[in-house]
Motif scaffolding. Sequence first.
Motif, PDB file in Angstrom:
ATOM      1  N   ASN A   1      27.706  31.107  41.272  1.00 25.83           N
ATOM      2  CA  ASN A   1      27.686  32.266  42.647  1.00 25.83           C
ATOM      3  C   ASN A   1      28.965  31.915  43.475  1.00 25.83           C
ATOM      4  OD1 ASN A   1      28.493  29.557  43.480  1.00 25.83           O
ATOM      5  ND2 ASN A   1      26.441  28.132  43.579  1.00 25.83           N
ATOM      6  N   THR A   2      29.901  31.679  42.892  1.00 22.42           N
ATOM      7  CA  THR A   2      31.333  31.996  43.266  1.00 22.42           C
ATOM      8  C   THR A   2      32.025  32.740  42.339  1.00 22.42           C
ATOM      9  OG1 THR A   2      31.155  29.833  44.721  1.00 22.42           O
ATOM     10  CG2 THR A   2      32.832  30.912  44.297  1.00 22.42           C
ATOM     11  N   VAL A   3      32.791  33.796  42.317  1.00 22.02           N
ATOM     12  CA  VAL A   3      33.535  34.340  41.804  1.00 22.02           C
ATOM     13  C   VAL A   3      35.083  34.255  42.751  1.00 22.02           C
ATOM     14  CG1 VAL A   3      34.167  36.432  40.531  1.00 22.02           C
ATOM     15  CG2 VAL A   3      32.362  36.005  40.627  1.00 22.02           C
ATOM     16  N   VAL A   4      36.356  33.603  41.595  1.00 23.60           N
ATOM     17  CA  VAL A   4      37.775  34.132  41.941  1.00 23.60           C
ATOM     18  C   VAL A   4      38.759  34.901  41.148  1.00 23.60           C
ATOM     19  CG1 VAL A   4      39.871  32.234  42.247  1.00 23.60           C
ATOM     20  CG2 VAL A   4      37.124  31.296  42.360  1.00 23.60           C
ATOM     21  N   LEU A   5      39.174  36.035  42.063  1.00 20.24           N
ATOM     22  CA  LEU A   5      40.181  37.391  41.331  1.00 20.24           C
ATOM     23  C   LEU A   5      41.376  36.799  41.789  1.00 20.24           C
ATOM     24  CD1 LEU A   5      37.422  40.341  42.731  1.00 20.24           C
ATOM     25  CD2 LEU A   5      37.169  38.510  40.209  1.00 20.24           C
ATOM     26  N   ARG A   6      42.309  37.646  40.601  1.00 17.93           N
ATOM     27  CA  ARG A   6      43.973  37.158  40.732  1.00 17.93           C
ATOM     28  C   ARG A   6      44.079  38.180  40.260  1.00 17.93           C
ATOM     29  NH1 ARG A   6      44.018  31.389  42.203  1.00 17.93           N
ATOM     30  NH2 ARG A   6      42.399  29.689  41.673  1.00 17.93           N
ATOM     31  N   GLU A   7      44.968  38.664  41.236  1.00 16.72           N
ATOM     32  CA  GLU A   7      45.919  39.982  40.933  1.00 16.72           C
ATOM     33  C   GLU A   7      47.473  39.585  40.323  1.00 16.72           C
ATOM     34  OE1 GLU A   7      46.937  44.292  42.890  1.00 16.72           O
ATOM     35  OE2 GLU A   7      45.807  43.174  43.755  1.00 16.72           O
ATOM     36  N   SER A   8      47.546  39.747  39.301  1.00 17.41           N
ATOM     37  CA  SER A   8      48.872  39.749  39.568  1.00 17.41           C
ATOM     38  C   SER A   8      49.924  41.459  40.900  1.00 17.41           C
ATOM     39  CB  SER A   8      49.864  40.142  38.141  1.00 17.41           C
ATOM     40  OG  SER A   8      51.002  40.401  37.573  1.00 17.41           O
ATOM     41  N   GLY A   9      50.342  40.517  41.302  1.00 20.82           N
ATOM     42  CA  GLY A   9      50.794  42.446  42.332  1.00 20.82           C
ATOM     43  C   GLY A   9      50.286  42.188  43.478  1.00 20.82           C
ATOM     44  N   ASN A  10      50.080  43.358  44.085  1.00 21.68           N
ATOM     45  CA  ASN A  10      49.460  43.587  44.842  1.00 21.68           C
ATOM     46  C   ASN A  10      48.910  45.402  45.356  1.00 21.68           C
ATOM     47  OD1 ASN A  10      48.944  41.608  46.936  1.00 21.68           O
ATOM     48  ND2 ASN A  10      50.978  40.920  46.788  1.00 21.68           N
ATOM     49  N   ASN A  11      48.422  45.169  44.071  1.00 24.11           N
ATOM     50  CA  ASN A  11      48.375  47.753  43.878  1.00 24.11           C
ATOM     51  C   ASN A  11      47.063  46.966  43.999  1.00 24.11           C
ATOM     52  OD1 ASN A  11      51.279  47.725  44.080  1.00 24.11           O
ATOM     53  ND2 ASN A  11      50.850  47.554  42.140  1.00 24.11           N
ATOM     54  N   VAL A  12      45.737  46.269  43.995  1.00 21.42           N
ATOM     55  CA  VAL A  12      44.551  46.564  44.092  1.00 21.42           C
ATOM     56  C   VAL A  12      43.947  47.004  45.660  1.00 21.42           C
ATOM     57  CG1 VAL A  12      42.202  46.099  44.249  1.00 21.42           C
ATOM     58  CG2 VAL A  12      44.234  45.542  42.683  1.00 21.42           C
ATOM     59  N   SER A  13      43.129  48.551  45.521  1.00 25.34           N
ATOM     60  CA  SER A  13      43.202  48.962  47.434  1.00 25.34           C
ATOM     61  C   SER A  13      41.403  48.855  47.529  1.00 25.34           C
ATOM     62  CB  SER A  13      43.291  50.592  47.289  1.00 25.34           C
ATOM     63  OG  SER A  13      42.698  51.031  46.203  1.00 25.34           O
TER      64      SER A  13
ATOM     65  N   ILE B   1      43.167  42.394  47.043  1.00 27.73           N
ATOM     66  CA  ILE B   1      42.605  41.192  46.033  1.00 27.73           C
ATOM     67  C   ILE B   1      44.240  40.113  46.290  1.00 27.73           C
ATOM     68  CG2 ILE B   1      42.349  39.996  43.612  1.00 27.73           C
ATOM     69  CD1 ILE B   1      41.355  42.648  42.778  1.00 27.73           C
ATOM     70  N   GLY B   2      45.449  40.381  45.410  1.00 24.48           N
ATOM     71  CA  GLY B   2      46.422  39.793  45.717  1.00 24.48           C
ATOM     72  C   GLY B   2      46.447  38.378  44.530  1.00 24.48           C
ATOM     73  N   SER B   3      47.068  37.216  45.230  1.00 26.91           N
ATOM     74  CA  SER B   3      46.951  36.232  44.147  1.00 26.91           C
ATOM     75  C   SER B   3      45.878  35.369  43.955  1.00 26.91           C
ATOM     76  CB  SER B   3      48.010  35.254  45.020  1.00 26.91           C
ATOM     77  OG  SER B   3      47.972  34.738  45.985  1.00 26.91           O
ATOM     78  N   ALA B   4      44.785  35.652  45.166  1.00 27.92           N
ATOM     79  CA  ALA B   4      43.587  34.804  44.723  1.00 27.92           C
ATOM     80  C   ALA B   4      42.478  35.595  45.935  1.00 27.92           C
ATOM     81  CB  ALA B   4      44.040  33.538  45.385  1.00 27.92           C
TER      82      ALA B   4
ATOM     83  N   ASN C   1      40.196  49.902  41.813  1.00 20.58           N
ATOM     84  CA  ASN C   1      41.355  51.209  42.736  1.00 20.58           C
ATOM     85  C   ASN C   1      42.182  50.808  43.604  1.00 20.58           C
ATOM     86  OD1 ASN C   1      39.256  53.619  41.967  1.00 20.58           O
ATOM     87  ND2 ASN C   1      38.290  51.989  42.712  1.00 20.58           N
ATOM     88  N   GLY C   2      43.417  51.895  42.725  1.00 17.94           N
ATOM     89  CA  GLY C   2      44.736  51.146  43.766  1.00 17.94           C
ATOM     90  C   GLY C   2      46.183  51.746  42.904  1.00 17.94           C
ATOM     91  N   SER C   3      46.509  51.578  42.702  1.00 15.13           N
ATOM     92  CA  SER C   3      47.635  52.228  42.662  1.00 15.13           C
ATOM     93  C   SER C   3      48.842  51.830  41.389  1.00 15.13           C
ATOM     94  CB  SER C   3      49.206  52.147  44.120  1.00 15.13           C
ATOM     95  OG  SER C   3      49.599  50.593  44.664  1.00 15.13           O
ATOM     96  N   SER C   4      48.925  51.994  40.863  1.00  9.88           N
ATOM     97  CA  SER C   4      49.950  51.597  39.359  1.00  9.88           C
ATOM     98  C   SER C   4      51.200  50.886  39.650  1.00  9.88           C
ATOM     99  CB  SER C   4      50.469  52.566  38.531  1.00  9.88           C
ATOM    100  OG  SER C   4      50.998  51.881  37.268  1.00  9.88           O
ATOM    101  N   PRO C   5      51.704  49.652  38.685  1.00  7.58           N
ATOM    102  CA  PRO C   5      49.876  49.418  37.781  1.00  7.58           C
ATOM    103  C   PRO C   5      49.676  48.763  38.428  1.00  7.58           C
ATOM    104  CG  PRO C   5      51.989  47.788  37.914  1.00  7.58           C
ATOM    105  CD  PRO C   5      52.282  49.035  39.132  1.00  7.58           C
ATOM    106  N   LEU C   6      47.979  48.448  37.889  1.00  6.52           N
ATOM    107  CA  LEU C   6      46.732  47.751  38.258  1.00  6.52           C
ATOM    108  C   LEU C   6      46.849  46.465  37.198  1.00  6.52           C
ATOM    109  CD1 LEU C   6      43.786  50.106  39.240  1.00  6.52           C
ATOM    110  CD2 LEU C   6      45.240  49.036  41.167  1.00  6.52           C
TER     111      LEU C   6
END
Length: 608
Positions: free
Chosen positions: A86-98, A117-120, A138-143
């Motif tokens: 029921n829960t998904v945690v997404l973690r991005e390295s950087g802040n390029n996902v739009s 998305i960001g760090s969490a 979707n976003g800007s490089s690098p994703l």
Amino acid sequence: MRVSQLKNSLFTGIAVVSLQLFCVSALHAQSLGANLALTGPGAGADGSGFSNTKLVRDGDTGTYTQASGTSNQRVSVKWSSAVNFNTVVLRESGNNVSSWQLVDNDTGAQLASGTTIGSARTVNVGNASTKKINLIVNGSSPLRIAEIEVYSGGSNVSSSSSSSSTAGSSSSAAAGNASVNLSGSAAGGSANLSWSVSGNINAIEVYQDTDSNPAGRVRIASLGAGERNYTATGLNSGTPYWFWVKYRNSSNNTWSDSNAISVTPTGSGGGNSSSSSSTGGGGTPGNLLSCQQANTVQGFASLGGGTTGGAGGNSITVSNGTQLVAALATKKNNTSPLRIYVNGTITEGNSGGAKQFDIKDMENVSILGVGNNGVFDGIGLNIVRANNVIVRNVKIRYNRIGQKDGISIDGTSRNVWIDHNEIHNSLDVHKDYYDELVSGKGNIDNITISYNYLHSSWKTSLWGSSDSNNFDRRVTFHHNYFENVNSRLPLFRFGQAHVYNNYYKNVLDTGINSRMGARIRIDNNYFENVKNPIVSFYSSQIGYWHTAGNVFQSVTWQEYPSDGIIAGPNVGSTVNYNPPYNYSLMSANDARAHVLVNAGVGKVSNCL
């Protein structure tokens, strides 16, 4: 401050921060339980556009998988058997996902979507069960995606990111309940709807019916949360219609209804015509369509902005499968329209190892046959999570590889037009030797199947892969020629279908099979030498039909009470259903003559 005091102060601060982090981590683990991305049965990962995909499930937020592109990049967590979560945690390295979306790969259903998305970012997706979950970004490089964590524990989870989710809940959603107040006014053949919103909502749908009971109502539009007006067209003057706005509350992502209103269109306009010919799509019985008529999309594919495929873009001509694979590869991360002309016979042997041609995670593309030369022999087309796709004037036959269908439509595909093709197998084989000619499943919408010659097949056209594939898909079938087939014309579960001006000849078992609450309008079709033209067989729940103007010539009605119900011999309607668009009808007799002249390949070659 002396050095010793400074050291003590720093030590105390670090200890406090460490304690806080420990408490947060302990609370996180306590509320969510084990990370199923690591502990689930046969846990693994894959992706499209990402390298080192296993790094999204290694439990290390310091590592990441990086995408090669910036549009519709997919990375997935999968299991050997379905897991409940029921829960998904997404973690991005950087802040390029739009923008992002979580999709159930098994059904194509969108579980959640949002912006950053960001760090969490923690998302509550409700009660989900699947063998594979896709994150599409979707976003800007690098994703760079560091982790996809999947949990089955607690529901009181908040997000540390600020963007809202259109399906799963997050802390960025405003507190409190939203409400919508709907009003409307009548016009000639239409109803002008407007509404005010109190609170925060993140999705809007408009529904229509001919009575005040919401059971059996029809969705006529899916709109952005900021929309406040909609005009319902194609209505019969003098007929009362009821409308609702269904909206999703941002605070908890639950759906609610506005007040219901009744509007009675007045004056001229609207209504579904029953003329013997039509403009833009029907032509004249016995004559070929003009290019203007042939190139006008009818039915559900005309909604949602219409279906234009690769019109206005570049064109490529291919003569073998390897060239087609390469042409489709140019559409990855590229939204520019593209027309691919097929001039030759494409086989598994000349396709460089491809088992099917994936029109997948792309948009604005047409596959067009040249004259009578565009042939797919023993290999088919697979349309998945693709929007604005056209397939016209090609022959597809004898496919037993890949999806094993001539054309398969899946995922969240929208606005697909399958027109003027010839698709067939053979009846001189076991019924399970081949699969469908054209089929669809998942959360697809706005599909039109028109002017095709579909013949010589045990399994013809399946929509909804099982009794649990419960999406409100909407498909139109018009001016098709079904000949020497066994069943599934179509077999349709859930959702809404419109079947008009088709010609059915020599059907061995069953024709139109409405199942699992599906609502099908069946207008002015010609059934000749057909057994059980309209039924509801083989499901735990029956489906429904609205019939008018059909001709039944030399048909056989045979009841099988253990299988379900048949519509004849005294055919009547079991539901009142009107599709949400204008259309014109030929009489069933004229439709037969018209279909025999126009259905199949080589009829619109000069119009493509």
